[in-house]
Motif scaffolding. Structure first.
Motif, short mmCIF file in Angstrom:
data_model
loop_
_atom_site.label_atom_id
_atom_site.label_comp_id
_atom_site.label_asym_id
_atom_site.label_seq_id
_atom_site.Cartn_x
_atom_site.Cartn_y
_atom_site.Cartn_z
N LEU A 278 0.82 -1.20 0.00
CA LEU A 278 0.00 0.00 0.00
C LEU A 278 0.86 1.26 0.00
CD1 LEU A 278 -2.83 1.22 0.14
CD2 LEU A 278 -2.72 1.04 2.62
N ASP A 279 1.93 1.24 0.79
CA ASP A 279 2.83 2.40 0.81
C ASP A 279 3.47 2.61 -0.55
OD1 ASP A 279 2.22 2.75 3.45
OD2 ASP A 279 4.03 1.77 4.23
N GLY A 280 3.83 1.47 -1.20
CA GLY A 280 4.43 1.60 -2.53
C GLY A 280 3.46 2.17 -3.53
N LEU A 281 2.18 1.75 -3.48
CA LEU A 281 1.16 2.27 -4.38
C LEU A 281 0.92 3.76 -4.14
CD1 LEU A 281 -0.95 1.71 -6.56
CD2 LEU A 281 -2.56 1.08 -4.75
N ASN A 282 0.84 4.14 -2.86
CA ASN A 282 0.65 5.56 -2.54
C ASN A 282 1.81 6.40 -3.06
OD1 ASN A 282 -1.78 5.14 -1.24
ND2 ASN A 282 -0.84 4.86 0.77
N ASN A 283 3.02 5.85 -2.95
CA ASN A 283 4.19 6.58 -3.44
C ASN A 283 4.16 6.73 -4.96
OD1 ASN A 283 6.94 7.73 -2.79
ND2 ASN A 283 7.55 6.10 -4.22
N ASP A 284 3.68 5.65 -5.65
CA ASP A 284 3.59 5.70 -7.11
C ASP A 284 2.58 6.74 -7.58
OD1 ASP A 284 5.46 3.72 -7.28
OD2 ASP A 284 4.01 2.09 -7.57
N LEU A 285 1.53 6.96 -6.80
CA LEU A 285 0.47 7.87 -7.22
C LEU A 285 0.73 9.33 -6.82
CD1 LEU A 285 -2.68 5.69 -6.44
CD2 LEU A 285 -1.61 6.11 -8.66
N LYS A 286 1.82 9.56 -6.14
CA LYS A 286 2.15 10.95 -5.77
C LYS A 286 2.50 11.76 -7.02
CE LYS A 286 3.84 10.23 -1.04
NZ LYS A 286 5.03 10.31 -0.17
N ASP A 287 2.20 13.06 -6.97
CA ASP A 287 2.51 13.99 -8.08
C ASP A 287 3.22 15.19 -7.47
OD1 ASP A 287 2.67 15.46 -10.36
OD2 ASP A 287 0.51 15.89 -10.50
N ASP A 288 4.53 15.06 -7.27
CA ASP A 288 5.28 16.10 -6.55
C ASP A 288 5.30 17.44 -7.27
OD1 ASP A 288 5.82 14.29 -4.56
OD2 ASP A 288 7.77 13.67 -5.38
N ASP A 289 5.35 17.43 -8.62
CA ASP A 289 5.43 18.72 -9.32
C ASP A 289 4.08 19.27 -9.72
OD1 ASP A 289 4.79 16.97 -11.32
OD2 ASP A 289 6.67 17.20 -12.44
N GLY A 290 2.99 18.52 -9.40
CA GLY A 290 1.65 19.03 -9.64
C GLY A 290 1.27 19.21 -11.09
N ASP A 291 1.90 18.44 -11.99
CA ASP A 291 1.57 18.59 -13.41
C ASP A 291 0.49 17.63 -13.87
OD1 ASP A 291 2.89 16.20 -13.31
OD2 ASP A 291 4.48 16.74 -14.72
N GLY A 292 -0.09 16.84 -12.93
CA GLY A 292 -1.16 15.92 -13.29
C GLY A 292 -0.69 14.54 -13.68
N VAL A 293 0.62 14.29 -13.68
CA VAL A 293 1.18 12.97 -14.01
C VAL A 293 1.84 12.41 -12.75
CG1 VAL A 293 2.75 11.68 -15.48
CG2 VAL A 293 1.54 13.66 -16.40
#
Length: 447
Positions: A278-293
């Motif tokens: 779950l932590d890995g999935l949450n990390n994959d879905l993060k968008d640090d630069d806020g560009d939508g990807v």
């Protein structure tokens, strides 16, 4: 046969030392293969014992010695068979034989000698160590027994240092009381040290009244002995007379505790593995630069805010061209592609991981978005099973997971919106399985 006090003491000491050389006291000896409150068939309940020692008319309390003050020792021997009723109590049938003698003075000129060819008695024996938690699997077990039996004896008088003829053989009731210690030297084997008091008929020491007024007074002789007790039956079973119920109870609950602990450790390990996923999935879905990807699919991390990016997260180079505003038209065929994707969309149970069976129809949606430059709204929904917080998070993650997949296939991330509504917008009743199945969905809206 007469034995000196010194030799008797050496005999007993040698017995104790020889016992210590092969003594083994382990928990398994009294609990192996048994269960708390189990039946007696789990144990060996019959045993036999043999012993030998010395007899005397003297006793520790120095009473009932008939005036024979000179200490004298003679050989005695015994054997018994015992049925153990409980860990702390048994019934035994005992045989005893030997000689007993006494003298008035140290010159041994006057006295008596009594030989006992046989005696039999039935006694109840109590083991103190098998009733108290303080003696948990104890090596040393105090015991006491008392009974009643019949003794056969013949008595001869000693006068002027010479022993006369033995009188007629007679049989009388006597009472034996035995006290001592049992040492658990091996599985099913006890070494015994005991001190036995025997109340016999007054005729035993050759002094009794035959003319009125007659006074009846029992004679008392002692039997200090050592011996071995052997449990009968299969050696795979522990002996009941060496089994402490407290030890069995503690072992039973220890086994259950160890089993529950092992199960709990296994569950904790699985939970930690799931938490890691779950932590890995949450990390994959993060968008640090806020560009939508999402970070996992962003090939150009750190894109400045407001810059338009493509499906891989890289800035789009815009040429100086005249923009032509086209009207977005969603056809029935387009809606059919989306409907098919919704119908085939499946996730792993309780997770946001898309199953591979859904890829084909999602690929068609991605191609449609690229071809017609559509915008797409993804709305995740759940049933009301579980906490609202968990459902809100799961619905959002599933919508984001669909968006991430479409972007990975080349769709424009900036034209896809992913939202989670949890259980707040049901389309069917949550009171039955069919309704809950309909409520677990991701809706696609083209515009």
């Amino acid at each position: 046969m007469k034995i000196s006090l010194k030799k008797s003491g050496l005999l007993v000491a040698a017995g104790i030392l020889s016992t210590a050389s092969f003594a083994q006291s382990t928990k398994e000896a009294s609990i192996e293969g048994t269960t708390p409150l189990g039946s007696a068939t789990q144990y060996r309940t019959w045993s036999i014992g043999v012993g030998a020692g010395v007899t005397s008319l003297q006793n520790i309390a120095k009473f009932n010695n008939g005036g024979y003050d000179k200490l004298d020792w003679n050989l005695g021997y015994s054997a018994y068979i015992k049925k153990q009723i409980s860990p702390s109590f048994g019934l035994k049938a005992t045989y005893f034989g030997g000689k007993t003698a006494g003298y008035d003075n140290s010159d041994k000129q006057t006295g008596f000698e009594t030989k006992t060819p046989w005696s039999v008695a039935l006694s109840g024996e109590f083991l103190a160590a098998n009733t108290n938690w303080r003696f948990f699997n104890s090596f040393i077990k105090p015991y006491a027994s008392i009974g009643v039996g019949v003794m056969n004896a013949e008595t001869a008088a000693i006068a002027g240092g010479n022993k006369g003829e033995y009188g007629d053989s007679y049989s009388k009731i006597f009472v034996p009381a035995d006290f001592g210690l049992k040492f658990a030297v091996a599985k099913g084997i006890n070494f015994e040290l005991g001190y036995q008091l025997n109340w016999a008929n007054q005729r035993f020491d050759n002094r009794y009244n035959t003319t009125p007024p007659q006074q009846y007074k029992n004679d008392l002789f002692t039997y200090a002995h050592a011996g071995l007790e052997f449990a009968l039956g299969s050696s795979s079973k522990p002996a009941l007379n060496n089994s402490n119920p407290v030890a069995t109870l503690v072992n039973g609950y220890t086994v259950k505790y160890d089993d529950l602990k092992a199960q709990n450790d296994a569950l904790n390990a699985k939970n930690q593995a799931l938490q890691g996923q779950l932590d890995g999935l949450n990390n994959d879905l993060k968008d640090d630069d806020g560009d939508g990807v999402a970070n996992k699919y962003d090939k150009c991390p750190g894109t400045p805010s407001g810059v338009q990016v493509d499906g891989s997260g890289c800035p789009i180079v815009v040429k100086n061209e005249t923009k032509v505003v086209e009207k977005v038209v969603v056809t029935e065929a387009d809606r059919k592609v989306v409907a098919e994707a919704i119908k085939n969309l499946e996730f792993d149970l309780g997770k946001a991981t898309i199953r591979s069976t859904s890829y084909a129809t999602l690929n068609k949606v991605a191609a449609l978005l690229i071809e017609k430059n559509f915008s797409l709204k993804l709305a995740g929904h759940t049933d009301n099973t579980g906490s609202r917080e968990l459902n809100m998070r799961l619905s959002k993650e599933r919508a984001e997971s669909v968006k991430a997949y479409l972007v990975s296939q080349g769709a424009n991330a900036s034209r896809i919106e992913a939202t989670g509504y949890g259980p707040d917008q049901p389309i069917a009743s949550n009171k039955n399985a069919a309704g809950r199945q309909q409520n677990r969905r991701v809706e696609f809206t083209l515009y």
